[in-house]
Write a protein that holds these residues in place. Structure first.
Motif, PDB file in Angstrom:
ATOM      1  N   SER A 146     -11.114   7.837   1.774  1.00 51.41           N
ATOM      2  CA  SER A 146     -10.658   6.742   2.783  1.00 51.41           C
ATOM      3  C   SER A 146     -11.439   6.969   4.025  1.00 51.41           C
ATOM      4  O   SER A 146     -11.922   8.030   4.483  1.00 51.41           O
ATOM      5  CB  SER A 146      -9.134   6.623   3.081  1.00 51.41           C
ATOM      6  N   ASN A 201      -5.461   8.266   9.518  1.00 51.94           N
ATOM      7  CA  ASN A 201      -4.174   8.478   9.740  1.00 51.94           C
ATOM      8  C   ASN A 201      -3.215   8.045   8.581  1.00 51.94           C
ATOM      9  O   ASN A 201      -2.361   8.929   8.232  1.00 51.94           O
ATOM     10  CB  ASN A 201      -3.510   7.091  10.903  1.00 51.94           C
ATOM     11  N   LEU A 202      -3.816   7.358   7.599  1.00 52.43           N
ATOM     12  CA  LEU A 202      -3.039   6.907   6.063  1.00 52.43           C
ATOM     13  C   LEU A 202      -3.085   8.160   5.481  1.00 52.43           C
ATOM     14  O   LEU A 202      -2.505   8.817   4.877  1.00 52.43           O
ATOM     15  CB  LEU A 202      -3.728   5.862   5.755  1.00 52.43           C
ATOM     16  N   VAL A 203      -4.382   8.817   5.335  1.00 51.70           N
ATOM     17  CA  VAL A 203      -4.591  10.012   4.549  1.00 51.70           C
ATOM     18  C   VAL A 203      -3.818  11.247   5.099  1.00 51.70           C
ATOM     19  O   VAL A 203      -3.491  11.792   4.429  1.00 51.70           O
ATOM     20  CB  VAL A 203      -6.226  10.389   4.571  1.00 51.70           C
ATOM     21  N   SER A 219      -1.191  11.033   6.508  1.00 51.29           N
ATOM     22  CA  SER A 219       0.406  10.813   6.258  1.00 51.29           C
ATOM     23  C   SER A 219       0.687  11.101   4.837  1.00 51.29           C
ATOM     24  O   SER A 219       1.885  11.255   4.294  1.00 51.29           O
ATOM     25  CB  SER A 219       0.862   9.512   6.721  1.00 51.29           C
ATOM     26  N   PHE A 220      -0.502  11.029   3.899  1.00 52.59           N
ATOM     27  CA  PHE A 220      -0.140  11.109   2.453  1.00 52.59           C
ATOM     28  C   PHE A 220      -0.586  12.411   1.786  1.00 52.59           C
ATOM     29  O   PHE A 220      -0.102  12.624   0.782  1.00 52.59           O
ATOM     30  CB  PHE A 220      -1.016   9.839   1.893  1.00 52.59           C
ATOM     31  N   CYS A 221      -1.479  12.930   2.390  1.00 57.07           N
ATOM     32  CA  CYS A 221      -2.062  14.202   1.733  1.00 57.07           C
ATOM     33  C   CYS A 221      -1.597  15.286   2.042  1.00 57.07           C
ATOM     34  O   CYS A 221      -1.338  15.674   3.256  1.00 57.07           O
ATOM     35  CB  CYS A 221      -3.612  14.138   1.871  1.00 57.07           C
ATOM     36  N   LEU A 264       1.246   4.319  -2.960  1.00 62.91           N
ATOM     37  CA  LEU A 264       0.961   5.733  -2.553  1.00 62.91           C
ATOM     38  C   LEU A 264       2.232   6.446  -2.823  1.00 62.91           C
ATOM     39  O   LEU A 264       2.113   7.698  -3.195  1.00 62.91           O
ATOM     40  CB  LEU A 264       0.801   5.750  -1.019  1.00 62.91           C
ATOM     41  N   ASP A 288      -9.662   5.955   6.759  1.00 70.78           N
ATOM     42  CA  ASP A 288      -8.186   5.578   7.384  1.00 70.78           C
ATOM     43  C   ASP A 288      -7.643   7.157   7.490  1.00 70.78           C
ATOM     44  O   ASP A 288      -6.875   7.510   6.721  1.00 70.78           O
ATOM     45  CB  ASP A 288      -7.415   4.656   6.876  1.00 70.78           C
ATOM     46  N   GLN A 302       0.903  -1.268   0.134  1.00 69.52           N
ATOM     47  CA  GLN A 302       0.081  -0.018   0.072  1.00 69.52           C
ATOM     48  C   GLN A 302       0.772   1.139   0.053  1.00 69.52           C
ATOM     49  O   GLN A 302       0.471   2.100  -0.836  1.00 69.52           O
ATOM     50  CB  GLN A 302      -0.920  -0.150   1.250  1.00 69.52           C
ATOM     51  N   LEU A 303       1.897   1.412   0.712  1.00 71.14           N
ATOM     52  CA  LEU A 303       2.787   2.433   0.945  1.00 71.14           C
ATOM     53  C   LEU A 303       3.498   2.584  -0.383  1.00 71.14           C
ATOM     54  O   LEU A 303       3.762   3.790  -0.810  1.00 71.14           O
ATOM     55  CB  LEU A 303       3.752   2.352   2.170  1.00 71.14           C
ATOM     56  N   GLN A 333     -11.132   1.899  -4.295  1.00 68.26           N
ATOM     57  CA  GLN A 333     -10.451   1.583  -3.045  1.00 68.26           C
ATOM     58  C   GLN A 333      -9.845   0.103  -3.113  1.00 68.26           C
ATOM     59  O   GLN A 333      -8.716  -0.302  -2.376  1.00 68.26           O
ATOM     60  CB  GLN A 333     -11.473   1.653  -1.881  1.00 68.26           C
TER      61      GLN A 333
END
Length: 161
Positions: free
Chosen positions: A24, A28-30, A32-34, A6, A26, A2-3, A144
């Protein structure tokens, strides 16, 4: 895995001056990415990124987006007055629980749902409910489920371009 996907998407967005909206559940994921994250709830989202408009060219601009399904007693106002701006080369995250309106926003932007009101501008072009073929070469959704969206023998770059 996944990482890695991304990271590739992030590189493509920056290198090609694209605008990407990532949805998403998630946070935490968003986060860290956006570059910018908005949380949707019950079809509502705070206005985001509209201040300083014009400082950097916007790839995606949305103002007062509304999506309503059904009529009368069956009427559901799924998205209410959503506004945001995604500058070129940036990633915008929409986070929310199921039914918050995230996917409905993207369906309206991508032309999959023509029943919307408001102002949508993509790559400098004002959008209406009807889209031409050139639009669908410019804008696409990756759903997704990566196994349903991504071909295992193609690179992410090839799939997106």
């Amino acid at each position: 895995m996944q990482l890695q996907v991304l990271a590739i998407l992030d590189d493509l967005v920056t290198q090609r001056g694209m605008g990407l909206i990532f949805i998403s559940h998630d946070l935490n994921l968003v986060a860290s990415f956006c570059d910018r994250v908005v949380i949707m709830y019950a079809g509502l989202a705070p206005r985001s990124g509209l201040d300083g408009a014009g400082a950097v060219s916007a790839m995606i601009e949305v103002e007062g987006l509304n999506v309503v399904f059904g009529r009368g007693a069956d009427r559901v106002h799924a998205v209410r007055d959503v506004s945001f701006r995604v500058p070129e080369g940036t990633t915008f995250g929409l986070v929310g629980e199921s039914g918050s309106g995230k996917s409905t926003v993207l369906r309206a932007l991508s032309g999959l749902n023509p029943q919307w009101t408001g102002r949508v501008v993509i790559a400098g072009q004002q959008q209406t409910s009807r889209r031409d073929k050139a639009f669908y070469k410019l804008v696409q959704m990756v759903f997704q489920d990566p196994y349903g969206s991504l071909h295992p023998r193609h690179t992410v770059d090839r799939i997106l371009m």
